[in-house]
Write a protein that holds these residues in place. Structure first.
Motif, PDB file in Angstrom:
ATOM      1  N   HIS A   1      19.920   8.955  15.430  1.00  0.00           N
ATOM      2  CA  HIS A   1      19.816   8.064  14.269  1.00  0.00           C
ATOM      3  C   HIS A   1      21.226   7.815  13.741  1.00  0.00           C
ATOM      4  O   HIS A   1      21.842   8.688  13.147  1.00  0.00           O
ATOM      5  N   LEU A   2      21.733   6.611  13.953  1.00  0.00           N
ATOM      6  CA  LEU A   2      23.089   6.256  13.542  1.00  0.00           C
ATOM      7  C   LEU A   2      23.183   6.004  12.044  1.00  0.00           C
ATOM      8  O   LEU A   2      24.130   6.429  11.388  1.00  0.00           O
ATOM      9  N   VAL A   3      22.207   5.271  11.520  1.00  0.00           N
ATOM     10  CA  VAL A   3      22.203   4.853  10.125  1.00  0.00           C
ATOM     11  C   VAL A   3      20.745   4.771   9.682  1.00  0.00           C
ATOM     12  O   VAL A   3      19.875   4.438  10.473  1.00  0.00           O
TER      13      VAL A   3
ATOM     14  N   ALA B   1      28.343   0.860  13.109  1.00  0.00           N
ATOM     15  CA  ALA B   1      28.825  -0.434  12.610  1.00  0.00           C
ATOM     16  C   ALA B   1      28.027  -1.596  13.207  1.00  0.00           C
ATOM     17  O   ALA B   1      27.888  -2.641  12.575  1.00  0.00           O
ATOM     18  N   ARG B   2      27.515  -1.416  14.414  1.00  0.00           N
ATOM     19  CA  ARG B   2      26.771  -2.488  15.082  1.00  0.00           C
ATOM     20  C   ARG B   2      25.620  -1.902  15.900  1.00  0.00           C
ATOM     21  O   ARG B   2      25.663  -1.853  17.136  1.00  0.00           O
ATOM     22  N   PRO B   3      24.571  -1.422  15.192  1.00  0.00           N
ATOM     23  CA  PRO B   3      23.426  -0.849  15.908  1.00  0.00           C
ATOM     24  C   PRO B   3      22.668  -1.931  16.675  1.00  0.00           C
ATOM     25  O   PRO B   3      22.721  -3.098  16.319  1.00  0.00           O
TER      26      PRO B   3
ATOM     27  N   ILE C   1      21.043  -3.989   8.754  1.00  0.00           N
ATOM     28  CA  ILE C   1      21.936  -2.857   8.538  1.00  0.00           C
ATOM     29  C   ILE C   1      22.584  -2.919   7.146  1.00  0.00           C
ATOM     30  O   ILE C   1      23.049  -1.914   6.616  1.00  0.00           O
ATOM     31  N   HIS C   2      22.548  -4.098   6.509  1.00  0.00           N
ATOM     32  CA  HIS C   2      23.124  -4.279   5.168  1.00  0.00           C
ATOM     33  C   HIS C   2      22.052  -4.327   4.075  1.00  0.00           C
ATOM     34  O   HIS C   2      22.382  -4.350   2.895  1.00  0.00           O
ATOM     35  N   ASP C   3      20.770  -4.354   4.445  1.00  0.00           N
ATOM     36  CA  ASP C   3      19.683  -4.412   3.463  1.00  0.00           C
ATOM     37  C   ASP C   3      19.491  -3.037   2.812  1.00  0.00           C
ATOM     38  O   ASP C   3      19.706  -2.003   3.437  1.00  0.00           O
TER      39      ASP C   3
END
Length: 120
Positions: free
Chosen positions: A113-115, A78-80, A52-54
């Motif tokens: 799709h959250l992120v 925030a936490r998928p 999620i941070h890449d």
């Protein structure tokens, strides 16, 4: 890879949209059960919680997604709890749960799709 679904006699991958019927998913073999992707010297981390941070954030709508983008679903932004990778033609690949084969599915049928993250 010759003889497997989606691969032509010359080793070329066929159009993935032609391989997936309207209402189905296509199982794909995961040779070596890789836990880290390293293609063309591009690396992503191993878990959903670190992926999620890449890369960088991109819009989550299907028109904005490009092949290779990571799409996170389930849980929260925030936490998928699940990640898939888009492959173009409105399709993505994902492992639906531990122990299941990797599947090709339609982006539009893959939940909210959250992120979305673009690695390159």
């Amino acid at each position: 890879m010759r003889g497997e679904a989606g691969v032509g006699s010359a080793g070329r991958v066929a159009d993935p949209a032609a391989q997936v019927p309207e209402d189905s998913v296509q199982p794909v073999r995961d040779p070596g059960h890789a836990r880290q992707v390293d293609v063309a010297s591009i690396q992503i981390s191993r878990t959903t919680y670190t992926q999620i941070h890449d890369g960088r954030a991109v819009p989550t709508n299907a028109r904005a997604l490009q092949p290779g983008d990571l799409v996170f679903t389930e849980g929260s932004a925030a936490r998928p709890e699940h990640v898939a990778m888009t492959i173009g033609h409105g399709l993505l690949v994902h492992a639906p749960r531990p122990g299941r084969v990797i599947e090709v599915a339609k982006v539009a049928m893959h939940g909210i799709h959250l992120v979305a993250r673009r690695i390159v």
